[in-house]
Design an enzyme around this catalytic site. Structure first.
Site, PDB file in Angstrom:
ATOM      1  N   ASP A 176       0.866  -1.173   0.000  1.00  0.00           N
ATOM      2  CA  ASP A 176       0.000   0.000   0.000  1.00  0.00           C
ATOM      3  C   ASP A 176       0.906   1.227   0.000  1.00  0.00           C
ATOM      4  OD1 ASP A 176      -2.425   1.524   0.350  1.00  0.00           O
ATOM      5  OD2 ASP A 176      -1.796   1.816   2.419  1.00  0.00           O
ATOM      6  N   ASP A 224      -2.081  -0.621   6.196  1.00  0.00           N
ATOM      7  CA  ASP A 224      -2.211   0.060   7.485  1.00  0.00           C
ATOM      8  C   ASP A 224      -3.627   0.544   7.767  1.00  0.00           C
ATOM      9  OD1 ASP A 224      -2.302   2.105   5.576  1.00  0.00           O
ATOM     10  OD2 ASP A 224      -1.415   3.558   6.962  1.00  0.00           O
ATOM     11  N   ASP A 273      -7.450  -1.805   3.479  1.00  0.00           N
ATOM     12  CA  ASP A 273      -6.560  -2.918   3.129  1.00  0.00           C
ATOM     13  C   ASP A 273      -7.035  -4.254   3.701  1.00  0.00           C
ATOM     14  OD1 ASP A 273      -4.664  -1.139   1.905  1.00  0.00           O
ATOM     15  OD2 ASP A 273      -4.011  -0.574   3.912  1.00  0.00           O
TER      16      ASP A 273
END
Length: 771
Positions: free
Chosen positions: A297, A530, A534
């Site tokens: 990410d 995080d 996600d």
């Protein structure tokens, strides 16, 4: 309503605690001490070994029972290592444990989730895990209930809506009264099961289960047949029959290998724990050894997630100062608390100039949020291309430089449609935000590239922003980017997952679909994240890695948590996995040699009505000096090359030439040698030791100082024990004729072994070419 949001008083909390209206403190994520003791003591291998020891004790063959001391030492070492790993993991888990934010005595406080009582008012914001069932008293939030229902779409919760423990707040903020705590929470048991339903992806564990099943299936009937044959056909004493049969059965059990795997994994976990890396599933280390795709990410992983406003570009003739009251009112009314909104609040400030009428929380799926004000219109904040159809050149230029752009728009009227935007939005300004690349990121990505790990960057940002960040981070394929917002529902993820390196404007569901497509293509996928956006991808990945600075949600469902949020530590996690799998695979072949030749020789001697040529004490010497000693000294070596994908097949292939050579040698000597029985068995045993030592020497190539030391001490230790205690090991004194015969047979067996190894290498080479 205001009174209910004031929360409980201290006295009311004490009263509820006395009545037992108290939650449960989250338990350790590791095994309990009782589980560790049970799993190390009560195993099938241990049971079989103790049964054999009991039989030997019953017939007074005490010297042949020494192997049980090694079993006990193995158990103690395994328990001690796991307890040490548990202690470190539990200590780190305290740092990772989610907290509950409550309103008590009219002020917000943070407590352990186990201290929440019924009727407490929970404060729930984006990224928070809902720890108890409740009812929304005030505010509005989007909640992800996928862990309970399997549905990935966020559900809007407003006043009166029910909340369920185990779900996560995606966006917005609300106050909710706790209705259940502890085991009374809705789907509490379902939630625990859901966390555990992800199958442990462990080839080591699966391989050992296969070996256990196979040996267990054979060992009992073979043992009975060997014993009955000795009693009924050869008419030997019961004690002699038990000793002979026991040696055959002991050789089939690769008991040291089970301990080797457990200690290797625990050692890796301990090393990572000392680096502030929490491994929540010990078998994740093994999974990481095989990772060949790493999905990252962008925000919070590659970048530090601490955004700040670089500049504000006006998109209307009205001066920014005139627009500030509307923007400040939006920021005061909205409950979004991600890095973008924190940066906006720091720059513009908050001030409730206008009275809120309705608000729509910002979500990563919609990529916009809105607040309507009485008689003042509606303010929208969202991704630049969602608010404006054609981006101005100035905004486009900033995006191309790698900055993030959000646009603030205005609609003259109230708006409560959460699914679409009004056509009449007037862009007010574009806010340009900058985010810093984490230190060491370029070096980290270069490491993965050299190691053959394909890195993919997946982000919800604009494709040009993500590409530029990827370039700054050192990703070589940064130009190979795609905007997934332009793809429809029938997107062929199987074709695009490997085609591109950078994926932009990706929704949470699309992240999950990309990971699934990569796995279908035969890849081992690790995912870092995080935030709540996600979650779906983290759950789908073979190995999920969370950044500690991220949300409660991502940390709780991830297998590995970087507690210091240092992205540069990621290679170390992969290296530890490779150390474990490489060291275990390299040494496992030595353990399987004995399993293979013991099985083959048992069948041969059973067929020809001959006694098994070795006794338990002789097998114990091989266990100690040739299997255990070299293996456990070399598992701490740093072998970090890319790991083999087939542990069991590789280990058996390495063991087969040596096991077949030993089998051939013993059979040849049994049928042809003109010595008496004890001399014949001594020659067989010497050749067994020599060939077994050759396997250790081969596994130690290329040599290091440690490996040379191990090989030399192994030879002197084993033969020294035989020289000092020949009667204990029941071997004859060596004569010149015996030594001469051993030399001739050994040379012949070496030639046979060399031929088998060459055949094995040729097969392996062909398989690699085909692969």
């Amino acid at each position: 309503m205001e009174e209910s949001i004031q929360g409980l008083s201290t006295q009311e909390v004490m009263d509820r605690k006395e009545r037992g209206d108290l939650g449960n403190t989250p338990g350790s994520i590791t095994k309990t001490k009782a589980q560790i003791l049970k799993e190390n003591i009560f195993t099938l291998f241990n049971l079989l070994n103790f049964i054999i020891a009991a039989l030997l004790f019953a017939v007074g063959a005490y010297s042949n029972m020494i192997f049980i001391a090694i079993i006990i030492v193995n158990i103690v070492i395994g328990i001690a290592q796991e307890l040490k790993a548990k202690k470190l993991i539990d200590e780190l888990s305290i740092l990772n444990r989610p907290k509950a934010k409550l309103v008590r005595d009219g002020r917000e406080i943070v407590v352990e989730t186990g201290d929440v009582v019924i009727d407490d008012v929970m404060v729930l914001e984006s990224g928070h895990q809902i720890c108890n069932d409740g009812i929304v008293l005030d505010g509005m939030a989007e909640v992800n209930e996928s862990l309970l229902t399997g549905e990935s779409d966020a559900i809007l919760k407003s006043e009166g809506s029910e909340l369920y423990s185990g779900s996560f707040v995606v966006s917005g903020k609300c106050y909710a009264k706790t209705t259940h705590v502890g085991s009374e929470n809705y789907a509490e048991k379902l939630m625990e099961e859901t966390k555990k339903t992800k199958r442990i992806s462990s080839e080591l564990l699966g391989s050992m289960k296969q070996v256990t099943r196979f040996t267990s299936f054979l060992i009992v009937p073979l043992g009975i047949l060997l014993f009955l044959e000795a009693i009924t056909l050869r008419h030997v004493l019961v004690s002699e029959a038990i000793v002979s049969s026991s040696a055959a059965l002991l050789g089939m059990l690769p008991k040291g290998l089970v301990l080797l795997i457990a200690v290797s994994l625990a050692t890796g976990v301990i090393r990572l724990a000392n680096m502030k890396i929490l491994v929540q599933n010990i078998y994740s280390l093994e999974t990481l050894a095989h990772v060949d795709i790493l999905c990252l990410d962008k925000t919070g992983t590659i970048t530090d997630g601490k955004m700040k406003v670089k500049e504000v570009l006006p998109l209307t003739d009205s001066p920014i100062k005139k627009l500030s009251p509307l923007i400040q009112s939006y920021l005061a009314a909205c409950d979004d608390n991600n890095a973008t909104f924190q940066a906006l609040q720091e720059y513009f400030g908050t001030n409730s100039v206008y009275q809120q009428a309705y608000k729509i929380p910002f979500s990563s799926l919609r990529k916009w949020g809105a607040v309507s004000f009485h008689s003042a219109g509606t303010v929208f904040i969202g991704a630049a291309e969602r608010i404006i159809n054609v981006l101005p050149a100035a905004v486009e230029h900033q995006i191309e430089k790698g900055y993030r752009a959000v646009v603030i728009g205005f609609y003259d009227g109230e708006w409560d449609n959460e699914r679409e935007l009004p056509d009449e939005i007037k862009p007010m300004c574009a806010v340009i935000l900058e985010d810093s690349i984490r230190k060491g990121t370029e070096k980290t990505l270069e490491y993965f590239r050299k190691e053959g790990v394909d890195v993919k960057i997946i982000s919800g940002d604009h494709v040009k922003t993500v590409s530029k960040i990827a370039q700054k981070a050192g990703l070589k394929e940064w130009e190979n980017a795609v905007d997934l917002s332009s793809f429809g529902e029938d997107t062929d993820y199987d074709s695009i997952c490997m085609k591109y390196a950078v994926f932009a404007r990706v929704t949470p569901k699309q992240k999950q679909l990309l990971v699934m497509a990569m796995k279908r293509a035969g890849h081992q996928v690790a995912m870092t994240g995080d935030g709540v956006n996600d979650l779906l991808a983290l759950r789908e990945a073979d190995c999920s890695i969370a950044i500690a600075e991220g949300s409660d949600a991502s940390r709780q469902i991830s297998q590995i948590v970087l507690l210091d949020s240092d992205f540069a530590n990621l290679p170390q996690v992969v290296l530890e996995g490779r150390k474990v799998i490489n060291n275990v695979t390299r040494t496992a072949g030595v353990f399987f040699i004995k399993t293979i030749y013991s099985l083959l020789l048992s069948l041969f001697f059973l067929l020809f009505n001959m006694p098994f040529p070795f006794i338990p004490i002789q097998i114990t010497l091989i266990d100690a000096f040739i299997e255990a000693y070299p293996s456990f000294l070399t598992i701490f070596e740093s072998n970090t090359k890319k790991a083999s994908r087939s542990f069991l097949r590789t280990a058996l292939a390495n063991a087969a030439p040596f096991a077949l050579t030993i089998t051939a040698g013993v059979i040849f000597i049994s049928l042809t040698l003109p010595f008496d029985t004890q001399q014949r068995q001594t020659i067989m045993y010497m050749l067994l030791i020599l060939i077994s030592m050759m396997s250790v020497i081969k596994s130690c190539m290329p040599f290091t100082k440690l490996r040379v030391f191990i090989c030399v001490t192994m030879v002197f230790g084993a033969f020294g024990a035989l020289w000092i205690l020949p009667q204990l090991f029941e071997i004859s004194a060596m004569t010149t004729v015996m030594l001469s015969y051993i030399g001739k047979v050994f040379v012949g067996l070496l030639l046979f072994l060399t031929l088998l190894i060459c055949i094995n290498l040729n097969i392996e080479k062909r398989e690699n070419i085909n692969t």
